[in-house]
Design a protein around this motif. Structure first.
Motif, short mmCIF file in Angstrom:
data_model
loop_
_atom_site.label_atom_id
_atom_site.label_comp_id
_atom_site.label_asym_id
_atom_site.label_seq_id
_atom_site.Cartn_x
_atom_site.Cartn_y
_atom_site.Cartn_z
N ILE A 1 0.78 -1.16 -0.09
CA ILE A 1 0.05 0.19 0.09
C ILE A 1 0.73 1.19 -0.19
O ILE A 1 0.71 2.18 -0.60
N ILE A 2 1.88 1.31 0.81
CA ILE A 2 2.59 2.34 1.17
C ILE A 2 3.39 2.88 -0.15
O ILE A 2 3.69 3.83 -0.60
N ASP A 3 4.03 1.86 -0.98
CA ASP A 3 4.98 1.98 -2.02
C ASP A 3 3.92 2.09 -3.47
O ASP A 3 4.68 2.32 -4.40
N GLY A 4 2.64 1.95 -3.26
CA GLY A 4 1.93 2.37 -4.43
C GLY A 4 1.49 1.08 -5.25
O GLY A 4 0.71 1.19 -5.97
N ARG A 5 1.98 -0.09 -4.86
CA ARG A 5 1.42 -1.20 -5.66
C ARG A 5 -0.07 -1.65 -5.60
O ARG A 5 -0.54 -2.15 -6.33
N LEU A 6 -0.58 -1.07 -4.24
CA LEU A 6 -1.92 -1.27 -4.18
C LEU A 6 -2.28 0.43 -3.73
O LEU A 6 -2.34 0.79 -2.67
N PRO A 7 -2.88 0.81 -4.74
CA PRO A 7 -3.07 2.39 -4.69
C PRO A 7 -4.48 2.66 -3.99
O PRO A 7 -5.30 1.75 -3.77
N PRO A 8 -4.80 3.86 -3.52
CA PRO A 8 -6.00 4.26 -2.91
C PRO A 8 -7.22 3.77 -3.59
O PRO A 8 -7.35 3.88 -4.85
N GLY A 9 -8.12 3.17 -3.21
CA GLY A 9 -9.28 2.68 -3.85
C GLY A 9 -9.38 1.10 -4.35
O GLY A 9 -10.18 0.71 -4.84
N GLN A 10 -8.23 0.63 -4.20
CA GLN A 10 -7.86 -0.60 -4.70
C GLN A 10 -8.62 -1.60 -4.03
O GLN A 10 -8.58 -1.90 -2.63
N ARG A 11 -9.17 -2.61 -4.54
CA ARG A 11 -9.97 -3.51 -3.75
C ARG A 11 -8.97 -4.65 -3.24
O ARG A 11 -8.05 -5.12 -4.14
N LEU A 12 -9.21 -5.20 -2.20
CA LEU A 12 -8.27 -6.11 -1.58
C LEU A 12 -9.03 -7.46 -1.28
O LEU A 12 -9.91 -7.44 -0.27
N LYS A 13 -9.17 -8.13 -2.30
CA LYS A 13 -9.82 -9.69 -2.20
C LYS A 13 -9.00 -10.64 -1.51
O LYS A 13 -8.12 -10.95 -1.92
N GLU A 14 -9.46 -10.98 -0.41
CA GLU A 14 -9.08 -12.06 0.60
C GLU A 14 -8.45 -13.28 -0.14
O GLU A 14 -7.20 -13.73 0.00
N GLU A 15 -9.40 -13.77 -0.86
CA GLU A 15 -8.96 -15.01 -1.67
C GLU A 15 -7.65 -14.82 -2.68
O GLU A 15 -6.77 -15.74 -2.53
N GLU A 16 -7.39 -13.64 -3.38
CA GLU A 16 -6.48 -13.43 -4.24
C GLU A 16 -5.34 -13.16 -3.30
O GLU A 16 -4.08 -13.61 -3.53
N LEU A 17 -5.30 -12.24 -2.49
CA LEU A 17 -4.14 -12.14 -1.49
C LEU A 17 -3.80 -13.53 -0.74
O LEU A 17 -2.39 -13.63 -0.68
N ARG B 1 -18.94 -4.01 -1.14
CA ARG B 1 -17.62 -4.09 -1.90
C ARG B 1 -16.61 -4.91 -1.16
O ARG B 1 -15.53 -5.26 -2.09
N GLY B 2 -16.61 -4.69 0.15
CA GLY B 2 -15.41 -5.27 0.80
C GLY B 2 -14.34 -4.53 1.11
O GLY B 2 -14.57 -3.39 1.02
N ALA B 3 -13.05 -4.94 1.33
CA ALA B 3 -12.09 -4.22 1.92
C ALA B 3 -11.26 -3.33 0.67
O ALA B 3 -11.15 -4.11 -0.37
N THR B 4 -11.01 -2.32 0.93
CA THR B 4 -10.27 -1.43 -0.05
C THR B 4 -9.11 -0.73 0.47
O THR B 4 -9.24 -0.50 1.80
N VAL B 5 -8.31 -0.16 -0.24
CA VAL B 5 -7.19 0.72 0.38
C VAL B 5 -7.90 1.98 0.58
O VAL B 5 -8.64 2.47 -0.43
N ARG B 6 -7.68 2.55 1.54
CA ARG B 6 -8.58 3.84 1.85
C ARG B 6 -7.88 4.99 1.23
O ARG B 6 -6.89 5.13 1.00
N SER B 7 -9.05 5.64 0.58
CA SER B 7 -8.91 6.72 0.07
C SER B 7 -8.98 8.24 0.98
O SER B 7 -9.94 7.85 1.86
N TYR B 8 -8.34 9.21 0.87
CA TYR B 8 -8.82 10.46 1.79
C TYR B 8 -8.93 11.63 1.02
O TYR B 8 -8.23 11.87 0.06
N ALA B 9 -9.68 12.43 1.47
CA ALA B 9 -9.85 13.83 0.94
C ALA B 9 -9.13 14.81 1.51
O ALA B 9 -8.26 14.55 2.41
N VAL B 10 -8.81 15.78 0.80
CA VAL B 10 -8.03 16.84 1.13
C VAL B 10 -7.74 17.37 2.61
O VAL B 10 -7.03 17.21 3.24
N GLY B 11 -9.07 17.51 3.11
CA GLY B 11 -9.52 17.87 4.34
C GLY B 11 -9.00 16.70 5.35
O GLY B 11 -8.30 17.18 6.29
N ASP B 12 -9.09 15.37 5.02
CA ASP B 12 -8.56 14.41 6.06
C ASP B 12 -7.17 14.27 6.03
O ASP B 12 -6.48 14.42 7.10
#
Length: 234
Positions: free
Chosen positions: A32-48, A78-89
């Motif tokens: 997540i931190i290095d960008g391979r899993l970007p904000p909004g990316q679905r995180l499917k348990e089975e695939e992971l 939709r399940g788990a995703t990499v969290r997206s943050y708005a500018v205010g956040d």
């Protein structure tokens, strides 16, 4: 459009033996931190689980842990995703980071060893030699090393845990990926000034410099993002 999870996304490597959920959490966090899993990316348990070579249970536990850290969110239907943050956040995150890292620098000024001051000076030297255009990942690593030395010198596990949470979120948004030579010079200046303040154990000045450094980084990142927290398109 977000890319699907690829077979080598997590590179199939787990850290040294530990609980399966902790190991999975560490690998997913890094992706997540290095960008391979970007904000909004679905995180499917089975695939992971398939990529990591483990059952879905530790992956599910890892995602819950990352959700508690603010890196993952669960969305109904939709399940788990990499969290997206708005500018205010993100603004809030940086305000918290300025307070926490400022306090960390104040504590460090009273506790830092001569060896750690030397580590900071060596880090400044390495940072100076790097080029924003060619050495981006090395700049990220060196910057994290510098901040971690200050954090370690503060000698507070509780504070360290809080700071690391608010450092990780901006990294998800690639706060260094728009780095210019000018921005690098600004960071160099703050690192040098902070090192000098810590060397003479000036706690008040160390806190002030760290706060200014973090808030300047906030201003730079937010200037690159659109109203919803996404990168502005040229």
């Amino acid at each position: 459009m977000l890319a699907p999870v690829r077979g080598n996304l997590l590179e199939g490597r787990l850290p040294a033996p530990r609980s399966a959920s902790a190991a999975a959490g560490e690998v997913i966090r890094e992706a997540i931190i290095d960008g391979r899993l970007p904000p909004g990316q679905r995180l499917k348990e089975e695939e992971l689980a398939r990529e990591l070579g483990m059952s879905r249970t530790p992956v599910r536990e890892a995602l819950l842990m990352l959700e508690s850290e603010g890196l993952v969110e669960s969305i109904p239907r939709r399940g788990a995703t990499v969290r997206s943050y708005a500018v205010g956040d993100l603004d809030d995150v940086y305000q918290l980071r300025a307070l926490l890292e400022g306090y960390s620098a104040r504590r460090a000024a009273a506790r830092i060893s001569a060896e750690d001051v030397e580590r900071l000076e060596e880090s400044c030297d390495r940072f100076d030699r790097l080029r924003a255009e060619d050495d981006l990942l090395d700049l990220v690593k060196e910057n994290l090393l510098f901040h971690n030395v200050v954090l370690e010198a503060a000698e507070s596990d509780r504070l360290a845990g809080l700071v690391r949470k608010v450092i990780e979120i901006p990294l998800v948004y690639k706060s260094f990926y728009w780095y210019s030579s000018e921005q690098k010079l600004i960071s160099q200046h703050y690192h040098r000034q902070l090192t000098r303040a810590l060397r003479v154990r000036d706690a008040e000045r160390a806190e002030l410099i760290m706060k200014e450094h973090v808030l300047e980084a906030r201003d730079f990142l937010l200037s690159q993002l659109g109203p919803g927290g996404e990168e502005e398109q040229a």
